[in-house]
Motif scaffolding. Structure first.
Motif, mmCIF file in Angstrom:
data_model
loop_
_atom_site.group_PDB
_atom_site.id
_atom_site.type_symbol
_atom_site.label_atom_id
_atom_site.label_comp_id
_atom_site.label_asym_id
_atom_site.label_seq_id
_atom_site.Cartn_x
_atom_site.Cartn_y
_atom_site.Cartn_z
ATOM 1 N N SER A 120 27.580 40.544 11.590
ATOM 2 C CA SER A 120 26.317 40.640 12.297
ATOM 3 C C SER A 120 25.971 41.973 12.424
ATOM 4 O O SER A 120 26.552 43.081 12.048
ATOM 5 C CB SER A 120 26.728 40.280 13.791
ATOM 6 O OG SER A 120 28.047 40.713 14.265
ATOM 7 N N VAL A 121 24.925 42.111 13.271
ATOM 8 C CA VAL A 121 24.229 43.698 13.322
ATOM 9 C C VAL A 121 24.048 43.916 14.851
ATOM 10 O O VAL A 121 23.601 43.003 15.641
ATOM 11 C CB VAL A 121 22.820 43.939 12.655
ATOM 12 C CG1 VAL A 121 22.261 45.175 12.963
ATOM 13 C CG2 VAL A 121 23.456 43.837 11.212
ATOM 14 N N GLU A 131 12.855 47.794 13.135
ATOM 15 C CA GLU A 131 11.629 47.060 13.244
ATOM 16 C C GLU A 131 10.898 47.058 14.638
ATOM 17 O O GLU A 131 11.344 47.206 15.559
ATOM 18 C CB GLU A 131 12.104 45.599 12.792
ATOM 19 C CG GLU A 131 12.903 45.458 11.666
ATOM 20 C CD GLU A 131 12.936 43.937 11.126
ATOM 21 O OE1 GLU A 131 12.165 42.820 11.460
ATOM 22 O OE2 GLU A 131 14.192 43.572 10.923
ATOM 23 N N PRO A 140 14.311 40.783 15.919
ATOM 24 C CA PRO A 140 14.303 41.260 14.730
ATOM 25 C C PRO A 140 14.616 40.247 13.634
ATOM 26 O O PRO A 140 14.992 39.269 13.949
ATOM 27 C CB PRO A 140 15.422 42.228 14.717
ATOM 28 C CG PRO A 140 16.287 41.939 15.583
ATOM 29 C CD PRO A 140 15.531 41.144 16.756
ATOM 30 N N THR A 141 14.232 40.776 12.460
ATOM 31 C CA THR A 141 14.565 39.728 11.333
ATOM 32 C C THR A 141 15.953 39.711 11.054
ATOM 33 O O THR A 141 16.622 40.652 11.340
ATOM 34 C CB THR A 141 14.027 40.251 10.005
ATOM 35 O OG1 THR A 141 12.586 40.843 10.138
ATOM 36 C CG2 THR A 141 14.210 39.411 8.524
ATOM 37 N N TYR A 163 27.326 47.705 12.993
ATOM 38 C CA TYR A 163 27.596 46.709 11.819
ATOM 39 C C TYR A 163 29.092 45.896 12.199
ATOM 40 O O TYR A 163 30.235 46.717 12.433
ATOM 41 C CB TYR A 163 27.583 47.261 10.623
ATOM 42 C CG TYR A 163 26.066 47.663 10.456
ATOM 43 C CD1 TYR A 163 25.159 46.985 9.747
ATOM 44 C CD2 TYR A 163 25.825 48.831 10.642
ATOM 45 C CE1 TYR A 163 23.982 47.451 9.583
ATOM 46 C CE2 TYR A 163 24.450 49.385 10.367
ATOM 47 C CZ TYR A 163 23.663 48.799 9.862
ATOM 48 O OH TYR A 163 22.441 49.009 9.569
ATOM 49 N N TYR A 186 22.059 46.129 17.762
ATOM 50 C CA TYR A 186 20.712 46.521 18.002
ATOM 51 C C TYR A 186 20.650 47.185 19.257
ATOM 52 O O TYR A 186 20.803 46.648 20.180
ATOM 53 C CB TYR A 186 19.622 45.463 17.705
ATOM 54 C CG TYR A 186 19.262 45.190 16.377
ATOM 55 C CD1 TYR A 186 18.385 46.061 15.392
ATOM 56 C CD2 TYR A 186 19.950 43.908 15.738
ATOM 57 C CE1 TYR A 186 18.509 45.314 14.086
ATOM 58 C CE2 TYR A 186 19.666 43.445 14.457
ATOM 59 C CZ TYR A 186 18.874 44.218 13.642
ATOM 60 O OH TYR A 186 18.961 43.669 12.318
ATOM 61 N N ALA A 208 24.119 37.655 11.169
ATOM 62 C CA ALA A 208 23.532 37.400 9.510
ATOM 63 C C ALA A 208 24.195 36.176 8.871
ATOM 64 O O ALA A 208 25.281 35.688 9.405
ATOM 65 C CB ALA A 208 24.197 38.788 8.730
ATOM 66 N N ALA A 231 20.053 46.432 7.443
ATOM 67 C CA ALA A 231 19.151 46.042 8.429
ATOM 68 C C ALA A 231 18.619 47.615 8.696
ATOM 69 O O ALA A 231 18.798 48.669 8.341
ATOM 70 C CB ALA A 231 19.942 45.855 9.665
ATOM 71 N N SER A 232 17.065 47.458 9.048
ATOM 72 C CA SER A 232 16.501 48.594 9.538
ATOM 73 C C SER A 232 15.635 48.326 10.655
ATOM 74 O O SER A 232 15.713 47.414 11.412
ATOM 75 C CB SER A 232 15.245 48.454 8.281
ATOM 76 O OG SER A 232 14.600 47.208 8.230
ATOM 77 N N PRO A 282 18.788 49.358 14.618
ATOM 78 C CA PRO A 282 20.478 49.022 14.108
ATOM 79 C C PRO A 282 21.118 50.033 14.503
ATOM 80 O O PRO A 282 21.251 51.482 14.089
ATOM 81 C CB PRO A 282 20.257 48.608 12.744
ATOM 82 C CG PRO A 282 19.262 49.274 12.130
ATOM 83 C CD PRO A 282 18.180 49.458 13.191
ATOM 84 N N PRO A 333 19.402 39.900 9.702
ATOM 85 C CA PRO A 333 19.966 40.951 9.074
ATOM 86 C C PRO A 333 20.615 40.155 7.704
ATOM 87 O O PRO A 333 20.938 39.130 7.416
ATOM 88 C CB PRO A 333 20.826 41.703 9.878
ATOM 89 C CG PRO A 333 21.509 40.712 10.771
ATOM 90 C CD PRO A 333 20.220 39.919 11.050
#
Length: 264
Positions: free
Chosen positions: A211-212, A144, A116-117, A164, A214, A236, A141-142, A161, A119
């Protein structure tokens, strides 16, 4: 649990009858799963029996030998979706059926090329904080979806996500399923505590590592989506927070209008 009684060679064995009579006492230590009891003789004024003992002295010793070799497992991080702590996971749809016969089971290692991108995030106040007051951190975050080749077949991987984390310089880790929000959106005054806030105890420059977490699902050739066991943590960009002390000063008016006024 094994119990072993060791007595000095110069004295007779400390029996239950002598123990009850108050002639000898017992002390013990617990090592791992073994409890070792050592009998030791004591001089008593009236060793004729328990009725001759003082009212404040128990007639018989109570020995607890309850010991556990394995410490209790630590609880899972709060509000983080893991196989051991699935409660925070509340995605649309249910867990699909097992993969069809002949379809391989996909693991997180298999989707290493799908990412993912990175975050993002923010904080309030931006880049600074006050000692002893909450600083508000906000994750971003979303969901993806990435397309590519998985195990030699066209596939899609979708990232959700679910957690967090903010690791602070003092060792504190704030972990939640809530990405946080600005104080204004929450209807709170500045420097109010939030589920994602942190209070710095000392002044100086403090790095923060967000950080995120997932959860991921996949599908081959447009088939049903299937969850992958485990979670993936993506770092992140780090945040540097300048923390200082704050003193209030009483003034008689607007210092921009009267810069030489009392307190300005």
């Amino acid at each position: 649990m094994g119990l072993s009684t060791a007595t000095p060679s110069s004295t007779p064995t400390c029996t239950e009858e002598l123990l009850a009579a108050g002639v000898c006492g017992v002390s013990g230590d617990v090592y791992d799963s073994e409890a070792t009891l050592e009998g030791q003789y004591e001089s008593v004024a009236n060793p004729s029996g328990p009725n001759d003992r003082s009212d404040n002295e128990p007639a018989k010793s109570e020995i607890s030998t309850d010991a556990s070799t394995d410490p209790p497992a630590p609880p899972p991080p709060p509000d983080i979706c893991t196989p051991e702590n699935p409660e925070p996971c509340s995605f649309e749809g249910g867990e699909p059926d097992d993969p069809p016969t002949g379809e391989p089971t996909v693991t997180l290692r298999d989707i290493a090329s799908f990412r993912p991108t990175a975050p993002a995030g923010a904080m309030e106040p931006e880049g600074w904080a006050v000692v002893g007051l909450p600083a508000n951190f906000i994750g971003a975050a979303s969901v993806e979806t990435r397309s590519g080749t998985l195990l030699g077949r066209p596939a899609e991987v979708r990232f959700h996500p679910v957690g967090y984390r903010w690791t602070h310089s003092d060792g504190t880790v704030v972990a939640t399923s809530d990405p946080g929000a600005p104080w204004g959106d929450l209807g709170l005054a500045e420097f109010s505590p939030t589920p994602t806030s942190h209070v710095f105890g000392t002044s100086g420059v403090h790095p923060v590592e967000p950080s995120v977490v997932y959860a991921a699902e996949y599908r081959f050739d447009g088939s049903a989506w299937r969850w992958i066991d485990g979670t993936l943590t993506i770092a992140a960009p780090g945040v540097t927070v300048l923390v200082g002390e704050f003193d209030t000063v009483l003034v008689t008016g607007d210092c921009t209008v009267a810069p030489r006024g009392p307190g300005c």
